[in-house]
Scaffold this active site. Structure first.
Site, PDB file in Angstrom:
ATOM      1  N   SER A 134      73.974  37.497  57.013  1.00  0.00           N
ATOM      2  CA  SER A 134      72.482  37.485  57.816  1.00  0.00           C
ATOM      3  C   SER A 134      71.899  36.109  57.925  1.00  0.00           C
ATOM      4  O   SER A 134      72.678  34.874  57.490  1.00  0.00           O
ATOM      5  CB  SER A 134      71.616  38.000  56.667  1.00  0.00           C
ATOM      6  OG  SER A 134      70.041  37.788  57.210  1.00  0.00           O
ATOM      7  N   TYR A 147      66.428  38.043  48.691  1.00  0.00           N
ATOM      8  CA  TYR A 147      67.257  38.738  49.723  1.00  0.00           C
ATOM      9  C   TYR A 147      68.246  37.389  50.249  1.00  0.00           C
ATOM     10  O   TYR A 147      69.492  37.366  50.329  1.00  0.00           O
ATOM     11  CB  TYR A 147      66.505  39.347  50.804  1.00  0.00           C
ATOM     12  CG  TYR A 147      67.383  39.784  52.047  1.00  0.00           C
ATOM     13  CD1 TYR A 147      68.087  40.716  51.938  1.00  0.00           C
ATOM     14  CD2 TYR A 147      67.238  38.887  53.266  1.00  0.00           C
ATOM     15  CE1 TYR A 147      68.857  41.072  52.965  1.00  0.00           C
ATOM     16  CE2 TYR A 147      67.862  39.680  54.239  1.00  0.00           C
ATOM     17  CZ  TYR A 147      68.819  40.411  54.254  1.00  0.00           C
ATOM     18  OH  TYR A 147      69.407  41.040  55.313  1.00  0.00           O
TER      19      TYR A 147
HETATM   20  N1  LIG Z   1      68.289  44.803  60.588  1.00  0.00           N
HETATM   21  C1  LIG Z   1      68.393  43.277  60.502  1.00  0.00           C
HETATM   22  O1  LIG Z   1      67.561  42.670  61.287  1.00  0.00           O
HETATM   23  C2  LIG Z   1      69.520  42.722  59.800  1.00  0.00           C
HETATM   24  C3  LIG Z   1      69.572  41.442  59.790  1.00  0.00           C
HETATM   25  C4  LIG Z   1      70.531  40.608  59.003  1.00  0.00           C
HETATM   26  C5  LIG Z   1      71.525  41.514  58.097  1.00  0.00           C
HETATM   27  N2  LIG Z   1      71.211  42.825  58.142  1.00  0.00           N
HETATM   28  C6  LIG Z   1      72.019  43.543  57.115  1.00  0.00           C
HETATM   29  O2  LIG Z   1      72.386  44.506  57.470  1.00  0.00           O
HETATM   30  C7  LIG Z   1      72.929  45.621  56.795  1.00  0.00           C
HETATM   31  C8  LIG Z   1      72.558  46.938  57.089  1.00  0.00           C
HETATM   32  O3  LIG Z   1      71.095  47.255  57.164  1.00  0.00           O
HETATM   33  P1  LIG Z   1      70.155  47.685  58.343  1.00  0.00           P
HETATM   34  O4  LIG Z   1      69.575  46.791  59.160  1.00  0.00           O
HETATM   35  O5  LIG Z   1      70.917  48.736  59.152  1.00  0.00           O
HETATM   36  O6  LIG Z   1      69.098  48.419  57.489  1.00  0.00           O
HETATM   37  P2  LIG Z   1      68.871  49.993  57.285  1.00  0.00           P
HETATM   38  O7  LIG Z   1      68.678  50.728  58.257  1.00  0.00           O
HETATM   39  O8  LIG Z   1      67.741  50.008  56.137  1.00  0.00           O
HETATM   40  O9  LIG Z   1      70.276  50.531  56.610  1.00  0.00           O
HETATM   41  C9  LIG Z   1      70.502  50.005  55.176  1.00  0.00           C
HETATM   42  C10 LIG Z   1      71.587  50.648  54.520  1.00  0.00           C
HETATM   43  O10 LIG Z   1      72.020  50.264  53.373  1.00  0.00           O
HETATM   44  C11 LIG Z   1      72.012  51.545  52.517  1.00  0.00           C
HETATM   45  N3  LIG Z   1      72.075  51.352  50.954  1.00  0.00           N
HETATM   46  C12 LIG Z   1      71.003  50.404  50.420  1.00  0.00           C
HETATM   47  N4  LIG Z   1      71.482  50.682  49.114  1.00  0.00           N
HETATM   48  C13 LIG Z   1      72.653  51.250  48.824  1.00  0.00           C
HETATM   49  C14 LIG Z   1      73.377  51.413  47.964  1.00  0.00           C
HETATM   50  N5  LIG Z   1      73.365  51.004  46.604  1.00  0.00           N
HETATM   51  N6  LIG Z   1      74.810  52.247  48.115  1.00  0.00           N
HETATM   52  C15 LIG Z   1      75.268  52.380  49.351  1.00  0.00           C
HETATM   53  N7  LIG Z   1      74.282  52.338  50.438  1.00  0.00           N
HETATM   54  C16 LIG Z   1      73.092  51.722  50.139  1.00  0.00           C
HETATM   55  C17 LIG Z   1      71.090  52.414  52.884  1.00  0.00           C
HETATM   56  O11 LIG Z   1      71.116  53.869  52.615  1.00  0.00           O
HETATM   57  P3  LIG Z   1      69.870  54.874  51.947  1.00  0.00           P
HETATM   58  O12 LIG Z   1      69.322  55.504  53.100  1.00  0.00           O
HETATM   59  O13 LIG Z   1      70.581  55.491  50.906  1.00  0.00           O
HETATM   60  O14 LIG Z   1      68.856  53.809  51.437  1.00  0.00           O
HETATM   61  C18 LIG Z   1      71.238  52.182  54.380  1.00  0.00           C
HETATM   62  O15 LIG Z   1      72.035  53.189  54.851  1.00  0.00           O
HETATM   63  C19 LIG Z   1      72.165  45.136  55.380  1.00  0.00           C
HETATM   64  O16 LIG Z   1      73.392  44.347  54.765  1.00  0.00           O
HETATM   65  C20 LIG Z   1      71.389  44.340  56.052  1.00  0.00           C
HETATM   66  O17 LIG Z   1      71.011  42.990  54.936  1.00  0.00           O
HETATM   67  C21 LIG Z   1      70.293  43.536  58.891  1.00  0.00           C
END
Ligand SMILES: NC(=O)c1ccc[n+]([C@@H]2O[C@H](COP(=O)([O-])OP(=O)(O)OC[C@H]3O[C@@H](n4cnc5c(N)ncnc54)[C@H](OP(=O)(O)O)[C@@H]3O)[C@@H](O)[C@H]2O)c1
Length: 281
Positions: A134, A147
């Site tokens: 990130s 985070y």
């Molecule tokens: N979107 C952004 O702006 C952004 C920026 C930088 C980095 N990221 C990173 O991108 C990655 C994906 O996030 P996203 O943006 O796609 O957000 P998201 O839509 O909230 O997706 C997060 C995913 O992680 C899963 N998760 C959470 N805890 C878990 C666990 N214990 N075991 C397995 N799965 C788990 C969630 O599943 P549940 O439905 O079961 O909760 C969901 O599928 C994350 O690592 C986040 O930090 C995102």
């Protein structure tokens, strides 16, 4: 190119779900995982294999799930460590449980899944490790310290793993998204700490309101992000003809903030050079 087999964590929404869709569209195979199987049923209908994988499970449970995953297509070529979430709150107001929960998923979960896959990659002398880091792995923004710390930890681990395993034919790609439009900031996924200490109340409350406003209005397009990541893993599209990449910052906000930090870091290093280099024997 023979179809690759991918395993993705956290496929119930956001980047994980988009990974699965685009991987299938490119003709590769994918094992989509999530902690609730019912949340990825539709991906199965799209052609993905699905497996339950909660990255906070004990190592034995995760190792078993990875063995099962390897058995589905006879191997895994690409692991994407994607699962993650944000604990919001001022450092002084964060509980040990909140800090642990953040690291348990974002850092220790990532480590455990990677450790489970590495013997397979070493044995084959091939494989690609993708870490979803990130912008928060570069910059500690206020009120999201837990985070940021967890993503800084992922950055350090990914750098070390790259150095330890590239000699075995294993590639490491550290994706560093800025702000992308997923469910990351949606309440329920985002854990909010209501400020109790009056000194933090105003700033922390306005930060919480800011996050709510930004939810589903982030500037980054996840479809474009995933397309670029797939290009770099498959050495095609925008990656074709470029030297191998380890860090992949994505998003205009990421470009600007990381550039500023790099410039400030270099300035600081040069300004202090006489002192920094004065402490050797
Ligand atoms: N979107 C952004 O702006 C952004 C920026 C930088 C980095 N990221 C990173 O991108 C990655 C994906 O996030 P996203 O943006 O796609 O957000 P998201 O839509 O909230 O997706 C997060 C995913 O992680 C899963 N998760 C959470 N805890 C878990 C666990 N214990 N075991 C397995 N799965 C788990 C969630 O599943 P549940 O439905 O079961 O909760 C969901 O599928 C994350 O690592 C986040 O930090 C995102």
């Amino acid at each position: 190119m023979a179809p690759l087999v991918w395993l993705i964590t956290g496929c119930s929404s956001g980047l994980g779900q988009e990974f699965v869709k685009q991987i299938l569209a490119r003709g590769d195979k994918v094992i989509a995982t999530a902690r609730r199987l019912e949340s990825i049923e539709s991906l199965q209908n799209d052609g993905a294999s699905t497996l339950r994988l909660d990255v906070t499970d004990e190592p034995e449970v995760i190792n078993k799930a990875i063995s099962e995953a390897i058995g589905i297509y006879g191997g895994i070529d690409v692991l994407v460590n994607n699962a993650g979430f944000i604990v919001q709150g001022a450092v002084e107001e964060l509980s040990q449980d909140q800090l642990w929960a953040e690291f348990n998923t974002n850092f220790f979960g990532t480590v455990k899944v990677t450790q489970a896959v590495l013997p397979h990659f070493r044995q084959r002398r091939a494989g690609a490790l993708v870490f979803v880091g990130s912008l928060s792995g570069w910059i500690g923004h206020p009120y999201v310290a837990a985070y940021a710390a967890s993503k800084f930890a992922v950055e350090g681990m990914a750098e070390s793993i790259k150095a330890e395993t590239e000699g075995f034919g294993i590639r490491t790609l550290l994706v560093e998204p800025g702000r992308f439009r997923t469910n990351l900031l949606t309440l329920g996924n985002l854990t909010v700490t209501e400020p109790k200490i009056s000194d933090y109340k105003e700033a922390a409350s306005s930060m919480i309101q800011g996050l709510a406003k930004e939810d589903r209005a982030q500037p980054g397009n996840p479809v474009k992000l995933i397309s670029v990541v797939l290009d770099f893993v498959r050495n095609e599209g925008v990656a074709e003809g470029r030297p191998p990449v380890f860090r992949l910052p994505l998003g205009t906000d990421c470009y600007e903030e990381v550039k500023k930090k790099c410039e400030e870091t270099l300035e600081n290093l040069e300004a202090l050079k006489d002192i920094t280099t004065s402490c050797d024997f």
